[in-house]
Design an enzyme around this catalytic site. Structure first.
Site, PDB file in Angstrom:
ATOM      1  CB  SER A 155     -37.872  -9.347 -21.257  1.00 15.75           C
ATOM      2  OG  SER A 155     -36.568  -8.952 -21.617  1.00 15.75           O
ATOM      3  CD  GLN A 158     -38.788   9.316 -13.949  1.00  7.49           C
ATOM      4  OE1 GLN A 158     -39.735   9.910 -14.422  1.00  7.49           O
ATOM      5  NE2 GLN A 158     -37.595   9.418 -14.474  1.00  7.49           N
ATOM      6  N   PRO A 185     -25.302   1.283  -7.113  1.00 11.61           N
ATOM      7  CG  PRO A 185     -24.243   0.307  -5.271  1.00 11.61           C
ATOM      8  CD  PRO A 185     -24.295   1.556  -6.093  1.00 11.61           C
ATOM      9  CG  ASP A 224     -33.608   1.927 -13.179  1.00 11.93           C
ATOM     10  OD1 ASP A 224     -33.666   2.751 -14.105  1.00 11.93           O
ATOM     11  OD2 ASP A 224     -33.052   2.165 -12.086  1.00 11.93           O
ATOM     12  CE  LYS A 255     -39.398   3.383 -17.130  1.00 15.05           C
ATOM     13  NZ  LYS A 255     -38.710   2.691 -16.031  1.00 15.05           N
ATOM     14  NE  ARG A 281     -49.069  29.830 -10.398  1.00 15.75           N
ATOM     15  CZ  ARG A 281     -50.030  30.164  -9.543  1.00 15.75           C
ATOM     16  NH1 ARG A 281     -51.208  30.504  -9.996  1.00 15.75           N
ATOM     17  NH2 ARG A 281     -49.807  30.157  -8.239  1.00 15.75           N
ATOM     18  CG  HIS A 304     -35.804   4.814 -20.580  1.00 16.25           C
ATOM     19  ND1 HIS A 304     -37.015   5.220 -21.067  1.00 16.25           N
ATOM     20  CD2 HIS A 304     -35.887   4.936 -19.233  1.00 16.25           C
ATOM     21  CE1 HIS A 304     -37.794   5.602 -20.063  1.00 16.25           C
ATOM     22  NE2 HIS A 304     -37.123   5.441 -18.938  1.00 16.25           N
TER      23      HIS A 304
HETATM   24  P1  GDP Z   1     -35.675   1.402 -17.876  1.00 22.79           P
HETATM   25  O1  GDP Z   1     -35.236   2.616 -17.134  1.00 22.79           O
HETATM   26  O2  GDP Z   1     -37.007   0.912 -17.422  1.00 22.79           O
HETATM   27  O3  GDP Z   1     -35.625   1.581 -19.366  1.00 22.79           O
HETATM   28  O4  GDP Z   1     -34.643   0.264 -17.498  1.00 22.79           O
HETATM   29  P2  GDP Z   1     -33.030   0.412 -17.494  1.00 22.79           P
HETATM   30  O5  GDP Z   1     -32.573   0.430 -18.905  1.00 22.79           O
HETATM   31  O6  GDP Z   1     -32.609   1.509 -16.603  1.00 22.79           O
HETATM   32  O7  GDP Z   1     -32.619  -0.911 -16.747  1.00 22.79           O
HETATM   33  C1  GDP Z   1     -32.924  -2.176 -17.257  1.00 22.79           C
HETATM   34  C2  GDP Z   1     -31.623  -2.942 -17.460  1.00 22.79           C
HETATM   35  O8  GDP Z   1     -31.916  -4.292 -17.682  1.00 22.79           O
HETATM   36  C3  GDP Z   1     -30.826  -2.495 -18.674  1.00 22.79           C
HETATM   37  O9  GDP Z   1     -29.461  -2.662 -18.425  1.00 22.79           O
HETATM   38  C4  GDP Z   1     -31.297  -3.452 -19.767  1.00 22.79           C
HETATM   39  O10 GDP Z   1     -30.358  -3.600 -20.800  1.00 22.79           O
HETATM   40  C5  GDP Z   1     -31.456  -4.698 -18.976  1.00 22.79           C
HETATM   41  N1  GDP Z   1     -32.493  -5.633 -19.439  1.00 22.79           N
HETATM   42  C6  GDP Z   1     -33.722  -5.346 -19.933  1.00 22.79           C
HETATM   43  N2  GDP Z   1     -34.425  -6.491 -20.114  1.00 22.79           N
HETATM   44  C7  GDP Z   1     -33.618  -7.500 -19.720  1.00 22.79           C
HETATM   45  C8  GDP Z   1     -33.796  -8.910 -19.614  1.00 22.79           C
HETATM   46  O11 GDP Z   1     -34.838  -9.476 -19.916  1.00 22.79           O
HETATM   47  N3  GDP Z   1     -32.739  -9.619 -19.118  1.00 22.79           N
HETATM   48  C9  GDP Z   1     -31.569  -9.041 -18.746  1.00 22.79           C
HETATM   49  N4  GDP Z   1     -30.603  -9.810 -18.287  1.00 22.79           N
HETATM   50  N5  GDP Z   1     -31.382  -7.710 -18.823  1.00 22.79           N
HETATM   51  C10 GDP Z   1     -32.395  -6.960 -19.295  1.00 22.79           C
HETATM   52  P1  IMO Z   2     -36.154   5.271 -15.272  1.00 24.30           P
HETATM   53  O1  IMO Z   2     -37.016   5.986 -16.275  1.00 24.30           O
HETATM   54  C1  IMO Z   2     -35.055   4.593 -11.130  1.00 24.30           C
HETATM   55  C2  IMO Z   2     -35.432   7.966  -8.386  1.00 24.30           C
HETATM   56  C3  IMO Z   2     -34.141   8.547  -7.841  1.00 24.30           C
HETATM   57  C4  IMO Z   2     -34.634   9.022  -6.488  1.00 24.30           C
HETATM   58  C5  IMO Z   2     -36.035   9.528  -6.793  1.00 24.30           C
HETATM   59  C6  IMO Z   2     -36.117  11.039  -7.020  1.00 24.30           C
HETATM   60  O2  IMO Z   2     -34.797   4.965 -15.761  1.00 24.30           O
HETATM   61  O3  IMO Z   2     -36.870   4.097 -14.716  1.00 24.30           O
HETATM   62  P2  IMO Z   2     -35.395  12.590  -9.051  1.00 24.30           P
HETATM   63  O4  IMO Z   2     -34.044  12.842  -9.658  1.00 24.30           O
HETATM   64  O5  IMO Z   2     -36.401  12.091 -10.021  1.00 24.30           O
HETATM   65  O6  IMO Z   2     -35.913  13.761  -8.269  1.00 24.30           O
HETATM   66  O7  IMO Z   2     -35.136  11.434  -7.960  1.00 24.30           O
HETATM   67  O8  IMO Z   2     -36.450   8.855  -7.967  1.00 24.30           O
HETATM   68  N1  IMO Z   2     -35.493   7.895  -9.866  1.00 24.30           N
HETATM   69  C7  IMO Z   2     -35.372   6.774 -10.567  1.00 24.30           C
HETATM   70  N2  IMO Z   2     -35.098   5.520 -10.174  1.00 24.30           N
HETATM   71  N3  IMO Z   2     -35.294   4.846 -12.437  1.00 24.30           N
HETATM   72  C8  IMO Z   2     -35.588   6.087 -12.849  1.00 24.30           C
HETATM   73  O9  IMO Z   2     -35.940   6.366 -14.122  1.00 24.30           O
HETATM   74  C9  IMO Z   2     -35.600   7.130 -11.910  1.00 24.30           C
HETATM   75  N4  IMO Z   2     -35.837   8.460 -11.971  1.00 24.30           N
HETATM   76  C10 IMO Z   2     -35.777   8.910 -10.712  1.00 24.30           C
HETATM   77  O10 IMO Z   2     -33.152   7.562  -7.729  1.00 24.30           O
HETATM   78  O11 IMO Z   2     -34.769   7.937  -5.609  1.00 24.30           O
HETATM   79 MG    MG Z   3     -33.600   3.317 -16.043  1.00 17.12          MG
END
Ligand code: GDP
Ligand code: IMO
Ligand code: MG
Length: 430
Positions: free
Chosen positions: A412, A223, A303, A14, A17, A143, A42
């Site tokens: 960012s 991840q 959260p 999160d 990316k 497998r 994402h």
């Molecule tokens: P990812 O899984 O790595 O693609 O990240 P997520 O999308 O799950 O979580 C990133 C969150 O931060 C999302 O709600 C984005 O819209 C938000 N976000 C990304 N870059 C920024 C930033 O520079 N500032 C703020 N305030 N939010 C951002």
């Molecule tokens: P993105 O690509 C944050 C965490 C889960 C759990 C652990 C194992 O959005 O960054 P799983 O379902 O993969 O077996 O869960 O990994 N987890 C993530 N946490 N961002 C993710 O993806 C995640 N994908 C899995 O919360 O702790």
């Molecule tokens: Mg994410």
């Protein structure tokens, strides 16, 4: 020569990316996902709209970009259909998408088993996304898994499905879970094959042809490195390797092609799910950062736990993944704090260490050693260049570079595509 850019998560997922991939996808001929599945969430934001992607690459919004779901992914075809429907409803109808014929398939029993295994752990949950990712990868390596390409050969698919069900139904029965009827599953997956079939191809061949014809290719990690099955906080990890090191295997290319890696890092840290998190905060500041950064999971709505930037983790992930630049995300969220902290080292049983230990029992005993810096009050969401940052924010960036030995190439300052400042010349030219 073509240009290849790998975007990976360098913390616990999160990190942003989706935003960074989408930003560079506007200039990429191809975007490739190479590991993970619909456990990812994402987010991409532009023109006032926010989109959330799970297994579809974040280049999907650019009609000229070829999007590839690589062989290293675990693909849940039902979830791909749901995602495509959602995109259609949001007006995204003009796109190019291919799925590897060698990608492992997430079947309905995998999510049932994911939940059941978590239940068996009593109080020691991993806190998975319950999407069946672990069970699907387990079946791949045992497998007994099915692959996307099997859908294109009905007789072969039937044979593989029967073999899988013989084993899985026995396990499901033992766990007291509903079993699956061969004919029902077969019929449904043949329907899916009609819809997704034309997209299922040899994606390694597709990518290699693009590499040889000077195309710009972006590899989108899912991840984060601390959730890596090998190098993360095992067993509180996911079941794949979210590193640039996964790209060759998961996309089907030679490792020699990888030459530019962006490590996406929040300006602080978050973690969703269980497991040790050395810089975690439990005070009012955590609450403030969580609310300001909307730190709630994209997939599960949970959260997110919040902590200070961890330079021990950053040094570790940069050496594992060969990170050339940081993309420092959600920098705007830190505005308004009196003081900000960065963890430089851990103290473990009275000794100072500068790299994470291998077991979570040791990691849980690590006490973060912090440096404290001045915060800044200014709203930075509208800045267009590094020079416009307050001095304290500039010092914070410089400190991260000093502690990690890796330059910050992207800053960012908001979720929107336009709220992105590129510092690295190499990235400006991608
Ligand atoms: P990812 O899984 O790595 O693609 O990240 P997520 O999308 O799950 O979580 C990133 C969150 O931060 C999302 O709600 C984005 O819209 C938000 N976000 C990304 N870059 C920024 C930033 O520079 N500032 C703020 N305030 N939010 C951002
Ligand atoms: P993105 O690509 C944050 C965490 C889960 C759990 C652990 C194992 O959005 O960054 P799983 O379902 O993969 O077996 O869960 O990994 N987890 C993530 N946490 N961002 C993710 O993806 C995640 N994908 C899995 O919360 O702790
Ligand atoms: Mg994410």
């Amino acid at each position: 020569m073509s240009e290849r850019l790998v975007v990976i998560g360098s913390q616990w997922g999160d990190e942003g990316k989706g935003k960074i991939t989408d930003y560079f996808a506007c200039r990429a001929d191809m975007v490739v996902r190479y590991q993970g599945g619909n456990n990812a969430g994402h987010s991409v934001m532009f023109n006032g709209h926010k989109y959330s992607l799970q297994s579809i690459p974040s280049g999907i919004f650019n009609p000229n970009t070829v999007n590839v779901m690589g062989n290293g992914m675990v693909v849940n075809p039902e979830s791909v259909l749901v995602e495509l429907d959602r995109l259609h409803n949001q007006g995204v109808t003009d796109y190019q998408l291919y799925i590897s014929d060698r990608a492992a398939m997430v079947m309905p029993w995998h999510s049932a088993l994911d939940g059941a295994y978590e239940g068996l752990k009593g109080g020691k949950l991993i806190g998975t996304t319950k999407k069946g990712i672990g069970p699907a990868y387990s079946d791949k390596y045992s497998r007994v898994g099915l692959r996307m390409g099997d859908l294109l050969e009905p007789e072969y698919f039937a044979e593989r499905l029967q073999a899988a069900l013989d084993e899985k139904n026995m396990e499901l029965k033992m766990l007291g879970l509903p079993t699956y009827d061969f004919q029902e599953v077969y019929d449904r997956y043949m329907e899916i094959a009609k819809i997704l079939g034309p997209r299922i191809v040899d994606t390694s061949d597709l990518i290699n042809k693009a590499l040889l014809t000077d195309k710009k290719i972006l590899f989108e990690g899912a991840q984060g490195m601390m959730l890596c099955i090998d190098h993360g906080t095992y067993p509180f990890v996911t079941s794949s390797t979210p590193s640039s090191a996964s790209v060759p295997v998961g996309a089907g290319i030679s490792p020699k092609w990888i030459d530019n890696v962006v490590g996406v890092a929040k300006a602080y840290c978050t973690r969703v799910g269980e497991g040790p998190f050395p810089t975690e905060l439990h005070d009012e500041i955590a609450h403030e950062i969580r609310e300001r950064g909307h730190e709630y999971g994209t997939v599960t709505g949970r959260p997110r736990r919040v902590g200070w930037f961890d330079a021990v983790v950053a040094r570790y992930t940069s050496r594992l993944a060969g990170i050339d630049n940081w993309a420092l995300m959600l920098f705007d969220v830190l505005s308004g704090l009196d003081k900000v902290k960065i963890c430089t080292h851990y103290e473990l049983d009275g000794k100072i260490i500068d790299t994470p230990p291998s077991t979570i029992s040791k990691l849980a005993r690590c006490k973060p050693v912090f440096i404290e810096m001045e915060g800044w009050k200014e709203d930075i969401t509208g800045i267009k260049s590094f020079d416009e940052l307050p001095e304290a924010a500039k010092a914070y960036v410089a400190k991260i570079e000093e502690l990690t030995g890796v330059p910050v190439g992207v800053i960012s300052v908001g979720p929107d595509r336009t709220q992105t400042v590129i510092l690295s010349e190499k990235l400006k030219n991608f």
